[in-house]
Design a protein around this motif. Sequence first.
Motif, PDB file in Angstrom:
ATOM      1  N   ILE A 159       1.010  -1.485  -0.027  1.00  0.00           N
ATOM      2  CA  ILE A 159       0.113   0.191  -0.215  1.00  0.00           C
ATOM      3  C   ILE A 159       0.597   1.126   0.112  1.00  0.00           C
ATOM      4  O   ILE A 159       0.739   2.543  -0.503  1.00  0.00           O
ATOM      5  N   ALA A 160       2.287   0.846   0.544  1.00  0.00           N
ATOM      6  CA  ALA A 160       2.767   2.665   0.958  1.00  0.00           C
ATOM      7  C   ALA A 160       3.475   2.721  -0.625  1.00  0.00           C
ATOM      8  O   ALA A 160       3.393   3.922  -1.076  1.00  0.00           O
ATOM      9  N   ALA A 161       4.454   1.108  -1.172  1.00  0.00           N
ATOM     10  CA  ALA A 161       4.658   1.327  -2.377  1.00  0.00           C
ATOM     11  C   ALA A 161       3.646   2.166  -3.683  1.00  0.00           C
ATOM     12  O   ALA A 161       3.932   3.173  -4.170  1.00  0.00           O
ATOM     13  N   LEU A 162       2.618   1.663  -3.725  1.00  0.00           N
ATOM     14  CA  LEU A 162       1.367   1.358  -4.388  1.00  0.00           C
ATOM     15  C   LEU A 162       1.359   3.242  -4.146  1.00  0.00           C
ATOM     16  O   LEU A 162       1.157   4.818  -4.940  1.00  0.00           O
ATOM     17  N   ASP A 163       0.620   3.789  -3.286  1.00  0.00           N
ATOM     18  CA  ASP A 163       0.791   4.919  -2.321  1.00  0.00           C
ATOM     19  C   ASP A 163       2.225   6.140  -3.306  1.00  0.00           C
ATOM     20  O   ASP A 163       1.554   7.753  -3.936  1.00  0.00           O
ATOM     21  N   ALA A 164       2.427   6.156  -2.745  1.00  0.00           N
ATOM     22  CA  ALA A 164       3.783   7.081  -3.241  1.00  0.00           C
ATOM     23  C   ALA A 164       4.321   6.734  -5.352  1.00  0.00           C
ATOM     24  O   ALA A 164       5.409   7.071  -5.479  1.00  0.00           O
ATOM     25  N   GLY A 165       3.684   5.796  -5.288  1.00  0.00           N
ATOM     26  CA  GLY A 165       4.200   5.795  -7.021  1.00  0.00           C
ATOM     27  C   GLY A 165       5.210   4.693  -7.383  1.00  0.00           C
ATOM     28  O   GLY A 165       5.931   5.048  -8.280  1.00  0.00           O
ATOM     29  N   ILE A 166       5.899   4.427  -6.834  1.00  0.00           N
ATOM     30  CA  ILE A 166       6.719   3.376  -6.030  1.00  0.00           C
ATOM     31  C   ILE A 166       6.821   1.832  -7.176  1.00  0.00           C
ATOM     32  O   ILE A 166       4.906   1.044  -6.456  1.00  0.00           O
ATOM     33  N   ARG A 167       7.057   1.588  -7.945  1.00  0.00           N
ATOM     34  CA  ARG A 167       7.165  -0.563  -8.343  1.00  0.00           C
ATOM     35  C   ARG A 167       7.414  -0.991  -7.129  1.00  0.00           C
ATOM     36  O   ARG A 167       8.776  -1.633  -7.016  1.00  0.00           O
ATOM     37  N   PRO A 168       6.559  -1.989  -7.124  1.00  0.00           N
ATOM     38  CA  PRO A 168       7.039  -3.470  -6.273  1.00  0.00           C
ATOM     39  C   PRO A 168       7.922  -4.487  -6.489  1.00  0.00           C
ATOM     40  O   PRO A 168       6.967  -4.814  -7.735  1.00  0.00           O
ATOM     41  N   LEU A 169       8.788  -4.696  -6.160  1.00  0.00           N
ATOM     42  CA  LEU A 169       9.435  -6.464  -6.088  1.00  0.00           C
ATOM     43  C   LEU A 169       9.290  -6.997  -5.395  1.00  0.00           C
ATOM     44  O   LEU A 169       9.416  -6.874  -3.489  1.00  0.00           O
ATOM     45  N   MET A 170       9.343  -8.454  -5.524  1.00  0.00           N
ATOM     46  CA  MET A 170       9.817  -9.174  -4.088  1.00  0.00           C
ATOM     47  C   MET A 170      10.797 -10.404  -3.692  1.00  0.00           C
ATOM     48  O   MET A 170      10.845 -10.950  -5.136  1.00  0.00           O
ATOM     49  N   VAL A 171      11.270 -10.543  -3.471  1.00  0.00           N
ATOM     50  CA  VAL A 171      12.357 -12.032  -2.684  1.00  0.00           C
ATOM     51  C   VAL A 171      12.396 -12.465  -1.974  1.00  0.00           C
ATOM     52  O   VAL A 171      11.849 -12.424  -0.211  1.00  0.00           O
ATOM     53  N   VAL A 172      11.288 -13.569  -1.639  1.00  0.00           N
ATOM     54  CA  VAL A 172      11.429 -14.932  -0.669  1.00  0.00           C
ATOM     55  C   VAL A 172      12.127 -15.780  -0.519  1.00  0.00           C
ATOM     56  O   VAL A 172      12.575 -16.642  -1.466  1.00  0.00           O
ATOM     57  N   THR A 173      13.088 -15.263   0.351  1.00  0.00           N
ATOM     58  CA  THR A 173      13.810 -16.435   0.487  1.00  0.00           C
ATOM     59  C   THR A 173      14.243 -16.963   2.056  1.00  0.00           C
ATOM     60  O   THR A 173      12.684 -17.891   1.994  1.00  0.00           O
ATOM     61  N   LYS A 174      15.173 -18.107   1.986  1.00  0.00           N
ATOM     62  CA  LYS A 174      14.733 -19.309   2.829  1.00  0.00           C
ATOM     63  C   LYS A 174      14.083 -20.327   2.623  1.00  0.00           C
ATOM     64  O   LYS A 174      12.883 -21.290   3.275  1.00  0.00           O
ATOM     65  N   THR A 175      14.116 -20.283   0.231  1.00  0.00           N
ATOM     66  CA  THR A 175      12.572 -21.089   0.353  1.00  0.00           C
ATOM     67  C   THR A 175      13.376 -23.040   0.639  1.00  0.00           C
ATOM     68  O   THR A 175      12.016 -23.979   0.369  1.00  0.00           O
ATOM     69  N   ASP A 176      13.695 -23.158   0.689  1.00  0.00           N
ATOM     70  CA  ASP A 176      14.658 -24.661   1.556  1.00  0.00           C
ATOM     71  C   ASP A 176      14.028 -25.080   2.600  1.00  0.00           C
ATOM     72  O   ASP A 176      13.767 -26.254   3.061  1.00  0.00           O
ATOM     73  N   LEU A 177      13.852 -23.890   3.459  1.00  0.00           N
ATOM     74  CA  LEU A 177      13.255 -24.323   4.535  1.00  0.00           C
ATOM     75  C   LEU A 177      11.792 -24.667   4.391  1.00  0.00           C
ATOM     76  O   LEU A 177      10.760 -25.585   5.582  1.00  0.00           O
ATOM     77  N   ALA A 178      10.758 -24.016   3.587  1.00  0.00           N
ATOM     78  CA  ALA A 178       9.586 -23.870   3.431  1.00  0.00           C
ATOM     79  C   ALA A 178       9.193 -23.336   1.590  1.00  0.00           C
ATOM     80  O   ALA A 178       9.630 -23.446   1.203  1.00  0.00           O
ATOM     81  N   ASP A 179       8.019 -23.969   1.344  1.00  0.00           N
ATOM     82  CA  ASP A 179       7.209 -23.457   0.187  1.00  0.00           C
ATOM     83  C   ASP A 179       6.386 -22.702   0.277  1.00  0.00           C
ATOM     84  O   ASP A 179       5.299 -22.496   0.863  1.00  0.00           O
ATOM     85  N   PRO A 180       6.744 -21.853  -0.693  1.00  0.00           N
ATOM     86  CA  PRO A 180       6.345 -19.958  -0.514  1.00  0.00           C
ATOM     87  C   PRO A 180       5.094 -19.714  -1.157  1.00  0.00           C
ATOM     88  O   PRO A 180       4.779 -19.032  -1.152  1.00  0.00           O
ATOM     89  N   THR A 181       4.776 -21.449  -1.849  1.00  0.00           N
ATOM     90  CA  THR A 181       3.840 -20.953  -2.641  1.00  0.00           C
ATOM     91  C   THR A 181       2.193 -20.843  -1.999  1.00  0.00           C
ATOM     92  O   THR A 181       1.492 -19.737  -2.633  1.00  0.00           O
ATOM     93  N   ALA A 182       1.867 -21.368  -1.078  1.00  0.00           N
ATOM     94  CA  ALA A 182       0.080 -20.776   0.200  1.00  0.00           C
ATOM     95  C   ALA A 182       0.287 -19.212   0.024  1.00  0.00           C
ATOM     96  O   ALA A 182      -0.477 -18.489  -0.298  1.00  0.00           O
ATOM     97  N   PHE A 183       1.642 -18.571   0.680  1.00  0.00           N
ATOM     98  CA  PHE A 183       1.629 -17.508   0.461  1.00  0.00           C
ATOM     99  C   PHE A 183       2.092 -16.590  -0.405  1.00  0.00           C
ATOM    100  O   PHE A 183       1.327 -15.253  -0.089  1.00  0.00           O
TER     101      PHE A 183
END
Length: 348
Positions: A159-183
Amino acid sequence: MTWWNDDDVDDELDDDDWDETDIRVRPNPKANRPRTKRRPAHTDAVIGRVLGVDRGRYTVMLGEGTPDEREVLTTRARELRRDPIVTGDRARVVGDTTGDPGSLARIVGIEERTTLLRRSADDTDQVERVIVANADQMLLVVAAADPEPRPRLVDRYLIAALDAGIRPLMVVTKTDLADPTAFLSHFEGVGLDVFRSAQTQIPLESIGRALVGHTTVFVGHSGVGKSTLVNALVPAAHRATGHVNEVTGRGRHTSSSTISLRYESPEGTGWVIDTPGIRSFGLGHVDPDNILRAYGDLADVAAECPRGCTHLPDAPDCAIADAVAEGRLGASGPARLDSLQRLLTTFR
């Protein structure tokens, strides 16, 4: 006894005895100087990038990208004492701009900002806390486990990024510990570029390509591996890293300040702005209309909504909901509407 009257006294005194022109008055330049609100034009000021802030001192890079590139230590001019100066600002600097040890320049102005990432203490607080200026991307760093991902905190970052006009990206770390698909399914409608990173395998080349030519602010909950990622991308950064408390499941704050670091690769350069871990992100300053505008196709349809439509599931005659139900927004329509409604509900 001799008596005389006033007329006798006047006759005895010369006219020059009453002349006060020879009285010397001590000058007071401050009292006699006319008051004015005019400030120096500082036409000799040079513009530089604010790299970091530390106890009232600002590190500014001048001559960026030239053979004369240098870092100078600065303070702020008195007339700017009420204005926030943050990492990423383009500052106008005067004084000793050599950058020599012991030198101190002065910031006398801030160039117009293209973006401003802000947060408040909580959702009811209208006082803004400025985080960074002039960033065009936000990289959200989230751990798949240890600590557990927090979808609602990620929503607030978005929300803060979209409000500011900033493009959001995401890095999901520690994927060897859990599957992030559901998240990650919570964010299918946002259109995020997502990078998956394991502890032994970080996709540095893919992430780096997204950083070239941009100023990217890194944000994330404490303990998610943000500083580790920054150090891998910018080896000279030497950002402190920590661990997660086994009892509370919370990460320990390691980065204590916001700082700009230059990312360099064969493909080009960019700027990485590392921020301290944040556990709460108030949205008291956000304009809800900016969230809808970030969903361009939905915003176009929203023009047909009745006045005051909230676009939430209980909103009557919502044109967006009708368009999704009729399939006019394509296969991604339901996911994008769900994403929009979740963000609006979080803000609400």
